[in-house]
Design a protein around this motif. Structure first.
Motif, PDB file in Angstrom:
ATOM      1  N   ALA A  37     -12.964   3.618   3.001  1.00 37.49           N
ATOM      2  CA  ALA A  37     -13.255   2.380   2.247  1.00 37.49           C
ATOM      3  C   ALA A  37     -11.991   1.540   2.105  1.00 37.49           C
ATOM      4  O   ALA A  37     -12.041   0.313   2.237  1.00 37.49           O
ATOM      5  CB  ALA A  37     -13.830   2.719   0.876  1.00 37.49           C
ATOM      6  N   GLN A  38     -10.867   2.185   1.845  1.00 38.87           N
ATOM      7  CA  GLN A  38      -9.602   1.446   1.730  1.00 38.87           C
ATOM      8  C   GLN A  38      -9.205   0.855   3.085  1.00 38.87           C
ATOM      9  O   GLN A  38      -8.764  -0.287   3.161  1.00 38.87           O
ATOM     10  CB  GLN A  38      -8.490   2.362   1.202  1.00 38.87           C
ATOM     11  CG  GLN A  38      -8.667   2.749  -0.236  1.00 38.87           C
ATOM     12  CD  GLN A  38      -7.715   3.843  -0.660  1.00 38.87           C
ATOM     13  OE1 GLN A  38      -7.359   4.721   0.114  1.00 38.87           O
ATOM     14  NE2 GLN A  38      -7.301   3.794  -1.919  1.00 38.87           N
ATOM     15  N   GLN A  39      -9.379   1.626   4.150  1.00 35.75           N
ATOM     16  CA  GLN A  39      -9.065   1.102   5.481  1.00 35.75           C
ATOM     17  C   GLN A  39      -9.923  -0.103   5.815  1.00 35.75           C
ATOM     18  O   GLN A  39      -9.448  -1.071   6.399  1.00 35.75           O
ATOM     19  CB  GLN A  39      -9.235   2.194   6.539  1.00 35.75           C
ATOM     20  CG  GLN A  39      -8.138   3.226   6.513  1.00 35.75           C
ATOM     21  CD  GLN A  39      -8.289   4.260   7.602  1.00 35.75           C
ATOM     22  OE1 GLN A  39      -9.285   4.291   8.338  1.00 35.75           O
ATOM     23  NE2 GLN A  39      -7.304   5.133   7.718  1.00 35.75           N
ATOM     24  N   GLU A  40     -11.176  -0.061   5.420  1.00 35.65           N
ATOM     25  CA  GLU A  40     -12.060  -1.203   5.661  1.00 35.65           C
ATOM     26  C   GLU A  40     -11.594  -2.421   4.859  1.00 35.65           C
ATOM     27  O   GLU A  40     -11.535  -3.532   5.380  1.00 35.65           O
ATOM     28  CB  GLU A  40     -13.497  -0.855   5.286  1.00 35.65           C
ATOM     29  CG  GLU A  40     -14.474  -1.967   5.593  1.00 35.65           C
ATOM     30  CD  GLU A  40     -15.910  -1.578   5.266  1.00 35.65           C
ATOM     31  OE1 GLU A  40     -16.705  -2.516   5.049  1.00 35.65           O
ATOM     32  OE2 GLU A  40     -16.230  -0.388   5.221  1.00 35.65           O
ATOM     33  N   ALA A  41     -11.226  -2.200   3.604  1.00 35.40           N
ATOM     34  CA  ALA A  41     -10.780  -3.306   2.750  1.00 35.40           C
ATOM     35  C   ALA A  41      -9.494  -3.941   3.278  1.00 35.40           C
ATOM     36  O   ALA A  41      -9.312  -5.152   3.186  1.00 35.40           O
ATOM     37  CB  ALA A  41     -10.573  -2.814   1.324  1.00 35.40           C
ATOM     38  N   PHE A  42      -8.615  -3.136   3.835  1.00 35.29           N
ATOM     39  CA  PHE A  42      -7.328  -3.634   4.334  1.00 35.29           C
ATOM     40  C   PHE A  42      -7.296  -3.727   5.859  1.00 35.29           C
ATOM     41  O   PHE A  42      -6.219  -3.728   6.462  1.00 35.29           O
ATOM     42  CB  PHE A  42      -6.192  -2.723   3.853  1.00 35.29           C
ATOM     43  CG  PHE A  42      -6.040  -2.694   2.358  1.00 35.29           C
ATOM     44  CD1 PHE A  42      -5.669  -3.829   1.663  1.00 35.29           C
ATOM     45  CD2 PHE A  42      -6.270  -1.526   1.641  1.00 35.29           C
ATOM     46  CE1 PHE A  42      -5.530  -3.814   0.278  1.00 35.29           C
ATOM     47  CE2 PHE A  42      -6.123  -1.494   0.259  1.00 35.29           C
ATOM     48  CZ  PHE A  42      -5.753  -2.642  -0.425  1.00 35.29           C
ATOM     49  N   SER A  43      -8.443  -3.819   6.491  1.00 34.62           N
ATOM     50  CA  SER A  43      -8.512  -3.781   7.956  1.00 34.62           C
ATOM     51  C   SER A  43      -7.651  -4.844   8.635  1.00 34.62           C
ATOM     52  O   SER A  43      -7.105  -4.595   9.711  1.00 34.62           O
ATOM     53  CB  SER A  43      -9.964  -3.897   8.421  1.00 34.62           C
ATOM     54  OG  SER A  43     -10.516  -5.143   8.024  1.00 34.62           O
ATOM     55  N   GLN A  62      -3.152  -0.704  -6.046  1.00 37.78           N
ATOM     56  CA  GLN A  62      -3.467  -0.889  -7.462  1.00 37.78           C
ATOM     57  C   GLN A  62      -4.436  -2.050  -7.650  1.00 37.78           C
ATOM     58  O   GLN A  62      -5.381  -1.969  -8.433  1.00 37.78           O
ATOM     59  CB  GLN A  62      -2.191  -1.129  -8.264  1.00 37.78           C
ATOM     60  CG  GLN A  62      -1.339   0.108  -8.396  1.00 37.78           C
ATOM     61  CD  GLN A  62       0.043  -0.185  -8.954  1.00 37.78           C
ATOM     62  OE1 GLN A  62       0.456  -1.342  -9.050  1.00 37.78           O
ATOM     63  NE2 GLN A  62       0.767   0.851  -9.306  1.00 37.78           N
ATOM     64  N   GLY A  63      -4.216  -3.139  -6.909  1.00 33.55           N
ATOM     65  CA  GLY A  63      -5.133  -4.279  -6.971  1.00 33.55           C
ATOM     66  C   GLY A  63      -6.515  -3.905  -6.470  1.00 33.55           C
ATOM     67  O   GLY A  63      -7.533  -4.301  -7.046  1.00 33.55           O
ATOM     68  N   TYR A  64      -6.547  -3.130  -5.392  1.00 32.09           N
ATOM     69  CA  TYR A  64      -7.820  -2.653  -4.843  1.00 32.09           C
ATOM     70  C   TYR A  64      -8.571  -1.837  -5.890  1.00 32.09           C
ATOM     71  O   TYR A  64      -9.779  -2.016  -6.100  1.00 32.09           O
ATOM     72  CB  TYR A  64      -7.553  -1.807  -3.598  1.00 32.09           C
ATOM     73  CG  TYR A  64      -8.766  -1.092  -3.054  1.00 32.09           C
ATOM     74  CD1 TYR A  64      -9.666  -1.757  -2.226  1.00 32.09           C
ATOM     75  CD2 TYR A  64      -9.004   0.244  -3.349  1.00 32.09           C
ATOM     76  CE1 TYR A  64     -10.786  -1.103  -1.721  1.00 32.09           C
ATOM     77  CE2 TYR A  64     -10.111   0.896  -2.858  1.00 32.09           C
ATOM     78  CZ  TYR A  64     -10.998   0.227  -2.040  1.00 32.09           C
ATOM     79  OH  TYR A  64     -12.099   0.871  -1.545  1.00 32.09           O
ATOM     80  N   SER A  65      -7.859  -0.964  -6.573  1.00 28.24           N
ATOM     81  CA  SER A  65      -8.473  -0.126  -7.594  1.00 28.24           C
ATOM     82  C   SER A  65      -9.024  -0.971  -8.747  1.00 28.24           C
ATOM     83  O   SER A  65     -10.142  -0.747  -9.225  1.00 28.24           O
ATOM     84  CB  SER A  65      -7.455   0.880  -8.123  1.00 28.24           C
ATOM     85  OG  SER A  65      -8.016   1.676  -9.121  1.00 28.24           O
ATOM     86  N   ARG A  66      -8.234  -1.970  -9.174  1.00 30.02           N
ATOM     87  CA  ARG A  66      -8.713  -2.864 -10.242  1.00 30.02           C
ATOM     88  C   ARG A  66      -9.980  -3.586  -9.801  1.00 30.02           C
ATOM     89  O   ARG A  66     -10.936  -3.711 -10.561  1.00 30.02           O
ATOM     90  CB  ARG A  66      -7.635  -3.885 -10.609  1.00 30.02           C
ATOM     91  CG  ARG A  66      -6.621  -3.389 -11.585  1.00 30.02           C
ATOM     92  CD  ARG A  66      -5.804  -4.518 -12.193  1.00 30.02           C
ATOM     93  NE  ARG A  66      -5.395  -5.548 -11.256  1.00 30.02           N
ATOM     94  CZ  ARG A  66      -4.237  -5.552 -10.581  1.00 30.02           C
ATOM     95  NH1 ARG A  66      -3.384  -4.574 -10.725  1.00 30.02           N
ATOM     96  NH2 ARG A  66      -3.953  -6.544  -9.763  1.00 30.02           N
TER      97      ARG A  66
END
Length: 92
Positions: A37-43, A62-66
């Motif tokens: 999911a993180q890789q997709e968000a920061f692709s 941290q921003g992704y988590s927020r």
């Protein structure tokens, strides 16, 4: 009296170390260690992720988590505020 001050200072330092992961030597995660999911968000950053400074990678996560913890209404407001700030920057 000095002992109490030292103890307070020590606890403050430990508290800050817990809040700021890189303060106690935690390395910023590599691209391969991110969740799918993180890789997709920061692709869009895939090629440069491992070259980013560790502090930058941790700040992005941290921003992704927020963002993940925001309600749909909060996300909508955040998007609108972002658009306003971009327009204000472009107007300068």
């Amino acid at each position: 009296m000095r002992k109490k001050t030292w103890l307070k200072t020590g606890w403050l330092a430990l508290s800050l170390a817990a809040v700021v992961p890189w303060a106690h030597g935690q390395a910023a995660p590599s691209w391969q260690s991110l969740s799918s999911a993180q890789q997709e968000a920061f692709s869009q950053m895939r090629q440069e992720w491992d070259e980013l400074p560790p502090e930058r990678r941790l700040k992005l996560l941290q921003g992704y988590s927020r963002w993940q913890n925001m309600s749909p209404e909060q996300r909508s407001r955040a998007r609108e505020e972002y658009k306003k700030s971009r327009k204000a920057q472009q107007a300068q």
